[in-house]
Design an enzyme around this catalytic site. Sequence first.
Site, mmCIF file in Angstrom:
data_model
loop_
_atom_site.group_PDB
_atom_site.id
_atom_site.type_symbol
_atom_site.label_atom_id
_atom_site.label_comp_id
_atom_site.label_asym_id
_atom_site.label_seq_id
_atom_site.Cartn_x
_atom_site.Cartn_y
_atom_site.Cartn_z
ATOM 1 N N ASP A 157 0.841 -1.215 0.000
ATOM 2 C CA ASP A 157 0.000 0.000 0.000
ATOM 3 C C ASP A 157 0.867 1.252 0.000
ATOM 4 O O ASP A 157 0.603 2.217 0.719
ATOM 5 C CB ASP A 157 -0.947 -0.015 1.220
ATOM 6 C CG ASP A 157 -2.107 0.972 1.046
ATOM 7 O OD1 ASP A 157 -2.766 1.295 2.048
ATOM 8 O OD2 ASP A 157 -2.312 1.450 -0.094
ATOM 9 N N LYS A 159 2.133 4.708 -0.860
ATOM 10 C CA LYS A 159 1.495 5.917 -1.397
ATOM 11 C C LYS A 159 2.010 7.101 -0.593
ATOM 12 O O LYS A 159 2.517 6.908 0.539
ATOM 13 C CB LYS A 159 -0.024 5.807 -1.278
ATOM 14 C CG LYS A 159 -0.535 5.512 0.130
ATOM 15 C CD LYS A 159 -2.039 5.371 0.166
ATOM 16 C CE LYS A 159 -2.515 4.992 1.560
ATOM 17 N NZ LYS A 159 -3.979 4.876 1.630
ATOM 18 N N ASN A 162 1.624 7.231 3.105
ATOM 19 C CA ASN A 162 2.348 6.255 3.939
ATOM 20 C C ASN A 162 3.851 6.470 3.900
ATOM 21 O O ASN A 162 4.611 5.647 4.379
ATOM 22 C CB ASN A 162 2.064 4.832 3.421
ATOM 23 C CG ASN A 162 0.673 4.375 3.769
ATOM 24 O OD1 ASN A 162 0.056 4.939 4.654
ATOM 25 N ND2 ASN A 162 0.184 3.377 3.066
ATOM 26 N N ASP A 175 2.971 2.220 8.002
ATOM 27 C CA ASP A 175 1.703 1.520 7.740
ATOM 28 C C ASP A 175 1.921 0.152 7.093
ATOM 29 O O ASP A 175 1.547 -0.082 5.950
ATOM 30 C CB ASP A 175 0.781 2.375 6.870
ATOM 31 C CG ASP A 175 -0.674 2.006 7.161
ATOM 32 O OD1 ASP A 175 -1.571 2.794 6.848
ATOM 33 O OD2 ASP A 175 -0.866 0.904 7.709
ATOM 34 N N THR A 200 -4.765 1.076 -2.011
ATOM 35 C CA THR A 200 -5.509 2.308 -2.281
ATOM 36 C C THR A 200 -5.669 2.486 -3.790
ATOM 37 O O THR A 200 -4.685 2.340 -4.525
ATOM 38 C CB THR A 200 -4.719 3.496 -1.677
ATOM 39 O OG1 THR A 200 -4.501 3.210 -0.301
ATOM 40 C CG2 THR A 200 -5.465 4.803 -1.841
#
Length: 312
Positions: A157, A159, A162, A175, A200
């Site tokens: 994830d 991004k 994070n 995260d 996401t």
Amino acid sequence: TTTTSAPLNGADADTPTATALSAVPVRKRTLADYRLGRTLGEGSYSTVVAAVDLSNRRDYAIKVLDKRHIIREKKVKYVNIEKNTLYKLDHPGVVKLYSTFQDSSSLYYVLELCQNGELLTYIKKLGSFDESCTRFYVAQILTAVEYVHSQGVIHRDLKPENILLDHRMYVKLTDFGTAKMLEPSEDGTESDRANSFVGTAEYVSPELLTEKAACKSSDLWALGCIIYQLLAGRPPFKGSNEYQTFQKIVRLEYTFPAGFPKAAMDLVSRLLVHDPNERLGANNTIDQLKQHPFFDGVEWSELWNQPAPKLM
Ligand SMILES: O=C(O)[C@@H]1CCC(=O)N(CCc2ccc(Cl)cc2)[C@H]1c1ccccc1Cl
């Protein structure tokens, strides 16, 4: 008969003596050990608050999860994944987990404090990064991802929300609740898949949408999206809703804005590739990715010693 000179105190050569074992016992922390400060962030399953450890006056970020909510949302297994993964990882580009504790209502993770918050905040504040700032941050993100993969972990994830920044404005990946620890057998080429979780929308790779399974190369797809976003000020795939975004991803529908630097355009187009095995750096060849012309001028060995470039 052979005689061995047994050591007098009964301990054999490689058993540490009593003194070596008398380290100060680490007492399990509780909330009473901290003075809680401002709320740093709210996630779907957690709240992060600034905290000072009263015994050493040091700053931390404590991530608080509500047990009832975790149980209701069936996220209990992610709780253990985040703990086990973070405890295992040790790199300047990965947020450090110091300790965990709990009380009747919550779980607590005592994490390294990243004073300067999320990378996303700076993208929004500045609109976009110039090429040299992008190069520095992408190089730090890439070496952190390379380390995480070397430990058999897929983030899944990645991004700008994070990717946190510490007091030196250095990258700290965080995260890992949705990370995947590949079983040693799984740690082969990109054909080995971790399944179920979807990241996401804007950063999700095609294989996650079609085969429901991520691999290390899925993190490289996300990196491609992040490079694009740093330079363009927006992610490459953005629909008016999640479904529209997913359609653009699986159809590889994206274009570069005018003025997008050439070397970066070439790099992004070698990462935003449908076949995970065809992405630059796939199958544990991140070294090839590092040699891309976009990174010309990066001193990889000095990356975590030199001052971060001034964002402007
Ligand atoms: O592994 C640990 O450090 C302990 C071990 C003992 C324990 O009970 N927990 C919490 C387990 C747990 C997980 C989810 C919920 Cl909703 C409730 C309890 C673990 C825990 C405590 C605090 C934070 C995270 C975790 Cl996994």
